[in-house]
Design a protein around this motif. Structure first.
Motif, PDB file in Angstrom:
ATOM      1  N   THR A  23       0.832  -1.204   0.000  1.00 34.00           N
ATOM      2  CA  THR A  23       0.000   0.000   0.000  1.00 34.00           C
ATOM      3  C   THR A  23       0.867   1.255   0.000  1.00 34.00           C
ATOM      4  OG1 THR A  23      -1.880   1.066   1.121  1.00 34.00           O
ATOM      5  CG2 THR A  23      -0.167   0.125   2.527  1.00 34.00           C
ATOM      6  N   ALA A  24       0.218   2.415   0.043  1.00 33.86           N
ATOM      7  CA  ALA A  24       0.825   3.733   0.279  1.00 33.86           C
ATOM      8  C   ALA A  24       1.946   4.057  -0.703  1.00 33.86           C
ATOM      9  CB  ALA A  24       1.285   3.825   1.732  1.00 33.86           C
ATOM     10  N   MET A  25       3.141   4.424  -0.193  1.00 33.08           N
ATOM     11  CA  MET A  25       4.215   4.949  -1.044  1.00 33.08           C
ATOM     12  C   MET A  25       4.662   3.970  -2.118  1.00 33.08           C
ATOM     13  SD  MET A  25       6.734   7.228   1.364  1.00 33.08           S
ATOM     14  CE  MET A  25       6.873   6.069   2.710  1.00 33.08           C
ATOM     15  N   HIS A  26       4.567   2.670  -1.831  1.00 26.92           N
ATOM     16  CA  HIS A  26       4.996   1.676  -2.807  1.00 26.92           C
ATOM     17  C   HIS A  26       4.259   1.806  -4.144  1.00 26.92           C
ATOM     18  CE1 HIS A  26       7.658  -0.616  -0.277  1.00 26.92           C
ATOM     19  NE2 HIS A  26       6.715  -0.912   0.593  1.00 26.92           N
ATOM     20  N   LEU A  27       3.050   2.327  -4.112  1.00 31.26           N
ATOM     21  CA  LEU A  27       2.201   2.359  -5.298  1.00 31.26           C
ATOM     22  C   LEU A  27       2.208   3.711  -6.001  1.00 31.26           C
ATOM     23  CD1 LEU A  27      -0.843   0.409  -3.782  1.00 31.26           C
ATOM     24  CD2 LEU A  27       1.167  -0.510  -4.957  1.00 31.26           C
ATOM     25  N   GLU A  28       3.015   4.649  -5.496  1.00 33.91           N
ATOM     26  CA  GLU A  28       3.017   6.010  -6.020  1.00 33.91           C
ATOM     27  C   GLU A  28       4.266   6.270  -6.869  1.00 33.91           C
ATOM     28  OE1 GLU A  28       0.975   8.605  -5.829  1.00 33.91           O
ATOM     29  OE2 GLU A  28      -0.584   7.690  -4.581  1.00 33.91           O
ATOM     30  N   PRO A  29       4.107   6.675  -8.132  1.00 33.60           N
ATOM     31  CA  PRO A  29       5.273   7.026  -8.961  1.00 33.60           C
ATOM     32  C   PRO A  29       6.153   8.100  -8.345  1.00 33.60           C
ATOM     33  CG  PRO A  29       3.302   6.818 -10.320  1.00 33.60           C
ATOM     34  CD  PRO A  29       2.851   6.735  -8.890  1.00 33.60           C
ATOM     35  N   LYS A  30       5.563   9.061  -7.637  1.00 34.29           N
ATOM     36  CA  LYS A  30       6.356  10.147  -7.060  1.00 34.29           C
ATOM     37  C   LYS A  30       7.298   9.658  -5.973  1.00 34.29           C
ATOM     38  CE  LYS A  30       4.438  13.141  -4.296  1.00 34.29           C
ATOM     39  NZ  LYS A  30       3.538  14.173  -3.725  1.00 34.29           N
ATOM     40  N   TYR A  31       7.049   8.459  -5.426  1.00 29.28           N
ATOM     41  CA  TYR A  31       7.942   7.863  -4.440  1.00 29.28           C
ATOM     42  C   TYR A  31       8.713   6.681  -5.019  1.00 29.28           C
ATOM     43  CZ  TYR A  31       5.373  10.814  -1.213  1.00 29.28           C
ATOM     44  OH  TYR A  31       4.803  11.899  -0.588  1.00 29.28           O
ATOM     45  N   GLY A  32       8.704   6.560  -6.335  1.00 24.86           N
ATOM     46  CA  GLY A  32       9.535   5.557  -6.991  1.00 24.86           C
ATOM     47  C   GLY A  32       8.850   4.266  -7.377  1.00 24.86           C
ATOM     48  N   SER A  33       7.526   4.166  -7.173  1.00 22.85           N
ATOM     49  CA  SER A  33       6.788   2.927  -7.512  1.00 22.85           C
ATOM     50  C   SER A  33       7.562   1.696  -7.036  1.00 22.85           C
ATOM     51  CB  SER A  33       6.532   2.853  -9.014  1.00 22.85           C
ATOM     52  OG  SER A  33       5.715   3.911  -9.448  1.00 22.85           O
ATOM     53  N   THR A  34       7.898   1.681  -5.769  1.00 24.30           N
ATOM     54  CA  THR A  34       8.775   0.635  -5.237  1.00 24.30           C
ATOM     55  C   THR A  34       8.109  -0.733  -5.140  1.00 24.30           C
ATOM     56  OG1 THR A  34       8.240   1.595  -3.061  1.00 24.30           O
ATOM     57  CG2 THR A  34      10.375   2.121  -4.001  1.00 24.30           C
TER      58      THR A  34
END
Length: 388
Positions: free
Chosen positions: A37-48
């Motif tokens: 969830t969360a930052m892992h799924l956001e391109p702005k945080y690197g799509s980790t």
């Protein structure tokens, strides 16, 4: 067969527990699930999430939430959305335990959802203090909903017991991250230069997050930090790592991005866990206010200039130099870090978070918990008499 799920929302906690997750996934007696969830799924945080997939994990479900760090109200909106979505997931999917690490606001929502569905919580890194950030009270809230506590130092173990947790449920295993720094197969500096185009000349790592409880201006602190770096950029390069999704972190991102573009320094939104530890290992030190400066950097053999109050209250070793969030104090900290005297002492400094076999102990304690009555019995408040 026991059904166990780990919920990950950020690159930082995923990197810490990756070895433990693989150990659980390989256990034939555990049906292991991973929720992202969360930052892992956001391109702005690197799509980790892509890094998690590359590491060979089967992702049970991706649960996106909106992340807007403009102010505390937008963060609260993210928490509410996270609570609703994980509440629905836990309604439809039954687990014998949910494992969470740390203190991020999305993990508070996950923990509330699990607790309301009467799913036992296993919590890593409880009992710590970070007096400059709302992680401080979030962490303790998660403690009160959890049934098994795996702490990183003895001081933290005692604090969790002080919060009313049964001593038998609180185990000091050390920090998995501190052990990772020594046991993970890290890329060589040559590999980092080739893949990430980092400097071949001496460089510092810069990792800075907002203070969310002190009321201090994020931009004012960032300008103080950059003002200090200006005094050293003729001798050193700087490698910047993007901030977490805390309140006002977008301000840090924009200012760092502009600064690194102007000075042709490297800026990474995110990197793989092994790359991050290697970047620290080959650096002259870590400058900022990241917990990794206290937990992982000492095991990498480098010192830390720790700025401001974000990590105030956390245990730290001699390799950590605490400075005020102003240009003069930060500059003095960097000078101390690079001094011959400090560098000569650095190899002999102890990491208070390191314990041998931390990951294996965490795994064994989780297995013990899953097969013990403590997993299914109702928690009671432990009235403090003495701490052994």
């Amino acid at each position: 067969m026991k059904r166990v799920v780990y919920v990950t929302g950020s690159r930082a906690e995923y990197g810490i527990v990756k070895r433990l997750l693989k150990r659980l996934q390989q256990d034939p007696h555990i049906e292991f699930s991973l929720l992202v969830t969360a930052m892992h799924l956001e391109p702005k945080y690197g799509s980790t999430i892509d890094i998690i997939k590359q590491d060979g994990f089967d992702i049970t479900a991706s649960i996106p939430i909106s992340l807007n760090t403009e102010n505390n109200q937008t963060i609260i909106h993210s928490m509410a959305e996270c609570l609703d979505k994980f509440g629905e997931h836990f309604q439809n999917n039954k687990y014998d335990a949910v494992i969470v690490l740390g203190d991020r606001y999305e993990m508070l929502s996950v923990s509330i959802a699990a607790a309301m569905h009467n799913i036992p919580l296993i919590h890593l890194h409880g009992g710590e203090q970070t007096l400059g950030n709302y992680d401080e009270f979030i962490r303790h809230c998660i403690t009160k909903m959890s049934k098994l506590h795996l702490t990183a130092t003895e001081e933290y173990r005692k604090r969790v017991i002080q919060l009313g947790e049964v001593p038998e449920s609180v185990i000091n295993i050390g920090s998995l991250g501190a052990e990772n720094s020594l046991l993970l197969n890290l890329p060589s500096k040559e590999e980092l230069v080739s893949k990430l185009d980092i400097p071949t000349t001496p460089y510092f790592m810069v990792v800075f997050h907002p203070e969310t409880l002190t009321g201090h201006s994020v931009l004012a602190q960032v300008e103080s930090l950059l003002g200090a770096l200006e005094q050293f950029k003729q001798s050193y390069k700087f490698v910047f790592i993007g901030s977490n999704s805390d309140t006002h972190s977008d301000q840090i991102f924009k200012r760092f991005k502009n600064y690194t573009d102007e000075n042709k320094f490297k800026f990474f939104t995110s990197v793989k866990p092994e790359e991050y530890l290697a970047l620290i290992k080959y650096s002259q030190g870590l400058i900022g206010n990241s917990s990794s400066g206290l937990l992982e950097a000492p095991s990498c053999g480098v010192g830390t200039v720790n700025i401001g109050n974000r990590q105030q209250g956390r245990v730290r070793g001699e390799s950590v130099i605490d400075v005020e969030p102003n240009t003069t104090s930060i500059s003095q900290g960097i000078k101390k870090l690079t001094s011959i005297e400090f560098q000569q002492k650095l190899p002999h400094m102890i990491n208070p978070y390191y314990q041998k076999y931390s990951m294996e102990r965490a795994y064994q304690e989780i297995i013990r918990f899953l097969n013990s009555p403590m997993n299914s019995t109702v928690k009671y408040f432990y009235d403090l008499r003495s701490i052994e």
